[in-house]
Write an enzyme that holds these catalytic residues in place. Sequence first.
Site, PDB file in Angstrom:
ATOM      1  N   HIS A 112       0.837  -1.198   0.000  1.00 13.93           N
ATOM      2  CA  HIS A 112       0.000   0.000   0.000  1.00 13.93           C
ATOM      3  C   HIS A 112       0.873   1.249   0.000  1.00 13.93           C
ATOM      4  CE1 HIS A 112      -3.625   2.388   0.704  1.00 13.93           C
ATOM      5  NE2 HIS A 112      -2.858   3.130   1.485  1.00 13.93           N
ATOM      6  N   GLU A 153       0.807   7.489  -3.742  1.00 12.34           N
ATOM      7  CA  GLU A 153       1.720   7.265  -2.618  1.00 12.34           C
ATOM      8  C   GLU A 153       2.987   8.110  -2.757  1.00 12.34           C
ATOM      9  OE1 GLU A 153       1.424   5.367   0.283  1.00 12.34           O
ATOM     10  OE2 GLU A 153      -0.672   5.455  -0.326  1.00 12.34           O
ATOM     11  N   HIS A 157       3.447  10.532   0.344  1.00  6.95           N
ATOM     12  CA  HIS A 157       4.480  10.039   1.260  1.00  6.95           C
ATOM     13  C   HIS A 157       5.889  10.069   0.668  1.00  6.95           C
ATOM     14  CE1 HIS A 157       1.407   8.679   4.089  1.00  6.95           C
ATOM     15  NE2 HIS A 157       0.770   8.106   3.075  1.00  6.95           N
TER      16      HIS A 157
END
Length: 260
Positions: A112, A153, A157
């Site tokens: 993930h 992502e 992040h």
Amino acid sequence: MLRSFLTARAVAFAGLFAVLAFGPPAAAKDDDCILDNCADRLPPKPQAEKAQPAPETRTDAARSDGGFRSGAPARDFDFYVLALSWSPGFCDSVEGSHDQCEPGKGLGFVVHGLWPQYERGFPSDCAGPRSPSRIALERAEGLFPDARLARYEWRKHGTCSGKSPSDYFGDVARAREAVTIPSLFVRPTREQSFTPIDVERAFYDANPRLRPGMMAVSCRRNVFEGVRICLSKDLREFRACPDVVQHGCRQREITAPAPL
């Protein structure tokens, strides 16, 4: 004549005596301040300004609250969390179209994300290129279930890692290779039920360097959604992460649906 002279001398001597005894009359002040009363009438002495506390830096603020800090400086974090999603559980709880939820794909654990983390909270949406290049996305193939998630992502992040998109996805691959999936979750053919500690023990057995306090199970209601495993910044070691563990699944029993 003599009497007038003596009278004038007497007055002069009396005035001299008064000056010697009592001093000259005080000069009048604009504010009528005389003698000891002046001390009472003087304006108060200016007080030194109280030292103001140093303003909280963005890093300190991000570390002191319990949530995320948008726009935090890249590279400024303490460790990584590798979030592995159990696809059947994830697909059980989401709405809308997701490539990983297409029937027949048979996906189990997928990446993930790899999340830079503070001891409490995490940075997100840091400065950096907003969209990874096609070449960088090639390094994400086989890790994320689809390119859309890889892009997301990276933006949320990966930009906080201080790495280029290509290097970040390379680190995602290294982190994934560091974790062995327990045989319990390799191609299961039916739904299974566990307690969260059962899932943790399975990962501890499969990864001898992984110990209690270094991972957490995630769930939604009673459905198993995945695990979060904590790694050092250099990705060489698992490490303790009390805040991540504290936010782990608290259900007594969870269901792990079989892959679609």
